[in-house]
Write a protein that holds these residues in place. Structure first.
Motif, PDB file in Angstrom:
ATOM      1  N   PRO A   1      -7.094  71.266   0.928  1.00 52.45           N
ATOM      2  CA  PRO A   1      -5.952  70.692   1.630  1.00 52.45           C
ATOM      3  C   PRO A   1      -6.351  69.436   2.399  1.00 52.45           C
ATOM      4  N   THR A   2      -5.466  68.434   2.382  1.00 53.86           N
ATOM      5  CA  THR A   2      -5.725  67.191   3.089  1.00 53.86           C
ATOM      6  C   THR A   2      -5.583  67.401   4.590  1.00 53.86           C
ATOM      7  N   GLN A   3      -6.552  66.896   5.342  1.00 52.68           N
ATOM      8  CA  GLN A   3      -6.500  67.006   6.784  1.00 52.68           C
ATOM      9  C   GLN A   3      -5.734  65.823   7.363  1.00 52.68           C
ATOM     10  N   SER A   4      -5.137  66.057   8.514  1.00 52.13           N
ATOM     11  CA  SER A   4      -4.400  64.991   9.179  1.00 52.13           C
ATOM     12  C   SER A   4      -5.361  63.959   9.755  1.00 52.13           C
ATOM     13  N   ILE A   5      -4.854  62.748   9.859  1.00 51.11           N
ATOM     14  CA  ILE A   5      -5.572  61.705  10.587  1.00 51.11           C
ATOM     15  C   ILE A   5      -5.130  61.793  12.039  1.00 51.11           C
ATOM     16  N   LEU A   6      -6.079  61.903  12.958  1.00 53.91           N
ATOM     17  CA  LEU A   6      -5.744  62.096  14.361  1.00 53.91           C
ATOM     18  C   LEU A   6      -6.026  60.838  15.166  1.00 53.91           C
ATOM     19  N   SER A   7      -5.017  60.411  15.895  1.00 52.60           N
ATOM     20  CA  SER A   7      -5.236  59.388  16.911  1.00 52.60           C
ATOM     21  C   SER A   7      -5.941  60.054  18.090  1.00 52.60           C
ATOM     22  N   MET A   8      -6.582  59.262  18.940  1.00 57.40           N
ATOM     23  CA  MET A   8      -7.187  59.829  20.142  1.00 57.40           C
ATOM     24  C   MET A   8      -6.242  59.749  21.335  1.00 57.40           C
ATOM     25  N   THR A   9      -5.039  59.228  21.115  1.00 56.60           N
ATOM     26  CA  THR A   9      -4.052  59.088  22.189  1.00 56.60           C
ATOM     27  C   THR A   9      -2.998  60.179  22.054  1.00 56.60           C
ATOM     28  N   GLY A  10      -2.671  60.843  23.155  1.00 47.82           N
ATOM     29  CA  GLY A  10      -1.651  61.876  23.105  1.00 47.82           C
ATOM     30  C   GLY A  10      -1.393  62.476  24.468  1.00 47.82           C
ATOM     31  N   PHE A  11      -0.295  63.238  24.559  1.00 49.56           N
ATOM     32  CA  PHE A  11       0.083  63.906  25.814  1.00 49.56           C
ATOM     33  C   PHE A  11       0.735  65.239  25.480  1.00 49.56           C
ATOM     34  N   ALA A  12       0.484  66.234  26.320  1.00 52.75           N
ATOM     35  CA  ALA A  12       1.117  67.539  26.152  1.00 52.75           C
ATOM     36  C   ALA A  12       1.269  68.195  27.517  1.00 52.75           C
ATOM     37  N   ALA A  13       2.355  68.949  27.687  1.00 54.23           N
ATOM     38  CA  ALA A  13       2.599  69.681  28.931  1.00 54.23           C
ATOM     39  C   ALA A  13       3.194  71.041  28.588  1.00 54.23           C
ATOM     40  N   THR A  14       2.624  72.091  29.138  1.00 57.30           N
ATOM     41  CA  THR A  14       3.119  73.447  28.882  1.00 57.30           C
ATOM     42  C   THR A  14       3.120  74.258  30.180  1.00 57.30           C
ATOM     43  N   GLU A  15       3.780  75.409  30.115  1.00 56.81           N
ATOM     44  CA  GLU A  15       3.802  76.356  31.231  1.00 56.81           C
ATOM     45  C   GLU A  15       3.385  77.727  30.717  1.00 56.81           C
ATOM     46  N   ALA A  16       2.693  78.468  31.567  1.00 57.07           N
ATOM     47  CA  ALA A  16       2.268  79.824  31.191  1.00 57.07           C
ATOM     48  C   ALA A  16       2.560  80.767  32.347  1.00 57.07           C
TER      49      ALA A  16
ATOM     50  N   LEU B   1       1.074  75.565  35.437  1.00 50.81           N
ATOM     51  CA  LEU B   1       1.498  74.297  34.857  1.00 50.81           C
ATOM     52  C   LEU B   1       0.279  73.568  34.294  1.00 50.81           C
ATOM     53  N   ILE B   2       0.356  73.164  33.029  1.00 51.67           N
ATOM     54  CA  ILE B   2      -0.786  72.549  32.337  1.00 51.67           C
ATOM     55  C   ILE B   2      -0.360  71.212  31.746  1.00 51.67           C
ATOM     56  N   GLU B   3      -1.165  70.188  31.983  1.00 50.82           N
ATOM     57  CA  GLU B   3      -0.935  68.862  31.400  1.00 50.82           C
ATOM     58  C   GLU B   3      -2.222  68.359  30.762  1.00 50.82           C
ATOM     59  N   LEU B   4      -2.113  67.788  29.563  1.00 46.55           N
ATOM     60  CA  LEU B   4      -3.247  67.175  28.871  1.00 46.55           C
ATOM     61  C   LEU B   4      -2.885  65.738  28.527  1.00 46.55           C
ATOM     62  N   ARG B   5      -3.759  64.815  28.884  1.00 47.22           N
ATOM     63  CA  ARG B   5      -3.591  63.402  28.531  1.00 47.22           C
ATOM     64  C   ARG B   5      -4.873  62.936  27.845  1.00 47.22           C
ATOM     65  N   ALA B   6      -4.736  62.179  26.759  1.00 44.92           N
ATOM     66  CA  ALA B   6      -5.917  61.739  26.008  1.00 44.92           C
ATOM     67  C   ALA B   6      -5.762  60.279  25.611  1.00 44.92           C
ATOM     68  N   VAL B   7      -6.870  59.543  25.730  1.00 42.52           N
ATOM     69  CA  VAL B   7      -6.933  58.158  25.259  1.00 42.52           C
ATOM     70  C   VAL B   7      -8.218  57.997  24.455  1.00 42.52           C
ATOM     71  N   ASN B   8      -8.374  56.836  23.824  1.00 42.36           N
ATOM     72  CA  ASN B   8      -9.526  56.655  22.944  1.00 42.36           C
ATOM     73  C   ASN B   8     -10.826  56.515  23.738  1.00 42.36           C
ATOM     74  N   HIS B   9     -11.889  57.025  23.161  1.00 38.67           N
ATOM     75  CA  HIS B   9     -13.223  56.943  23.764  1.00 38.67           C
ATOM     76  C   HIS B   9     -14.247  57.175  22.669  1.00 38.67           C
ATOM     77  N   ARG B  10     -15.437  56.653  22.892  1.00 37.02           N
ATOM     78  CA  ARG B  10     -16.472  56.763  21.858  1.00 37.02           C
ATOM     79  C   ARG B  10     -16.873  58.208  21.601  1.00 37.02           C
ATOM     80  N   TYR B  11     -16.919  58.996  22.677  1.00 39.29           N
ATOM     81  CA  TYR B  11     -17.285  60.411  22.558  1.00 39.29           C
ATOM     82  C   TYR B  11     -16.179  61.255  23.190  1.00 39.29           C
TER      83      TYR B  11
ATOM     84  N   ILE C   1      -8.402  51.106  14.351  1.00 40.34           N
ATOM     85  CA  ILE C   1      -9.389  52.155  14.090  1.00 40.34           C
ATOM     86  C   ILE C   1     -10.023  52.662  15.377  1.00 40.34           C
ATOM     87  N   GLN C   2     -10.057  51.825  16.421  1.00 43.00           N
ATOM     88  CA  GLN C   2     -10.629  52.259  17.697  1.00 43.00           C
ATOM     89  C   GLN C   2      -9.874  53.456  18.275  1.00 43.00           C
ATOM     90  N   ASN C   3      -8.638  53.672  17.818  1.00 41.84           N
ATOM     91  CA  ASN C   3      -7.829  54.786  18.331  1.00 41.84           C
ATOM     92  C   ASN C   3      -7.899  56.038  17.464  1.00 41.84           C
TER      93      ASN C   3
END
Length: 297
Positions: free
Chosen positions: A9-24, A32-42, A293-295
């Motif tokens: 199966p083909t895997q998705s191409i993932l950007s390093m930028t994204g946001f998510a918020a959930t509650e548990a 309350l949970i928040e995740l924020r992501a931006v590009n980085h070398r590691y 590609i940096q992202n």
């Protein structure tokens, strides 16, 4: 017996930028949970949580590291207490001390107004809540964070699809530039050789053998067939990587370096304005791809 070939199966191409918020939900409140992501070398994690959740920090980091590859990721968590479900109990020792103190003060100030019980409840240590079940909290945290990571990956995949389309468009632009210059090369080289032959004969007063030797040497220096072949090879490899999906940012970044080298060589060997323009346009397209590609994870 006929067998069917299994396909990967083909895997998705993932950007390093994204946001998510959930509650548990957990006993006694809401997480309350928040995740924020931006590009980085590691993969670089920044976990910002309340002190009451500090005991779960190692679990949070491990869960993030297991699911995420690259990027600068900020994880924020906070607790929102459910007062309706909170059990309040009196601290008998503290209440006894307050009562003794009030009795003593009443003897010294008999005319003072009685103390309001609500004011006593507000004193530190008079009331305390039952601590949340640590195991239940850990389970809620794990489930909530897993959902947040799923949503973050989904957001990064959507952004990755957009980046893939941008790269494919720019890659088609590279193909178009190669298709422009390749048919022109024999004519351009032939025309330049004619001019060079006339100049050599005029300047050197040399015989035909010497002129031919000079032309052969010069033709070797301006031959770009090898550069164009390597560019085509890089395009094929990039197509393969984009089709396969998965983590590819570093591979594509390396390919951009190689493609830029070929474009530079094409420009340095140019003997006509047409090939110079193609070289410049190739470098613009390659730089545009490199920025995107940096992202990519």
């Amino acid at each position: 017996m006929m067998t069917t070939k299994k396909t990967t199966p083909t895997q998705s191409i993932l950007s390093m930028t994204g946001f998510a918020a959930t509650e548990a939900r957990f006993p006694g409140g809401l997480l309350l949970i928040e995740l924020r992501a931006v590009n980085h070398r590691y993969l670089e994690l920044h976990v910002k949580i309340e002190d009451s959740l500090r005991q779960f920090e190692a679990q949070i980091r491990e869960q993030l590291q297991t699911r995420l590859g690259r990027g600068k990721v900020e994880c924020r968590m906070s607790l929102k207490s459910d007062t309706a479900a909170t059990t309040l109990t009196l601290n008998p020792a503290m209440v006894g001390q307050i009562a003794q103190t009030l009795n003593a003060l009443q003897q010294h100030f008999p005319q003072a107004q009685p103390i309001n019980l609500v004011d006593i409840f507000k004193l530190p240590g008079v009331l305390h809540t039952e601590p949340a079940d640590a195991e239940a909290m850990a389970q809620s945290l794990h489930a909530g964070l897993a959902q947040a990571i799923d949503e973050l990956i989904a957001a990064r995949a959507r952004e990755g699809d957009k980046l893939k389309q941008v790269l494919l468009d720019r890659l088609q632009g590279v193909r178009d530039q190669i298709s422009i210059v390749k048919p022109l090369l024999p004519t351009l080289v032939s025309q330049y050789q004619e001019k060079l032959t006339a100049k050599l004969r005029e300047a050197m007063q040399a015989d035909d053998d010497r002129v031919r030797q000079e032309i052969v040497l010069f033709a070797q220096r301006i031959d770009v067939d090898e550069e164009l072949a390597r560019l085509q090879s890089h395009i094929t490899e990039m197509d393969r990587i984009l089709t396969a999906g998965g983590a590819m940012g570093k591979k594509l970044d390396f390919l951009m370096q190689e493609m830029n080298r070929e474009a530079n060589t094409l420009g340095s060997k140019s003997v006509a304005i047409e090939t110079t323009q193609v070289s410049m346009q190739l470098k613009v397209l390659i730089e545009q791809m490199r920025e995107q590609i940096q992202n990519i994870e």
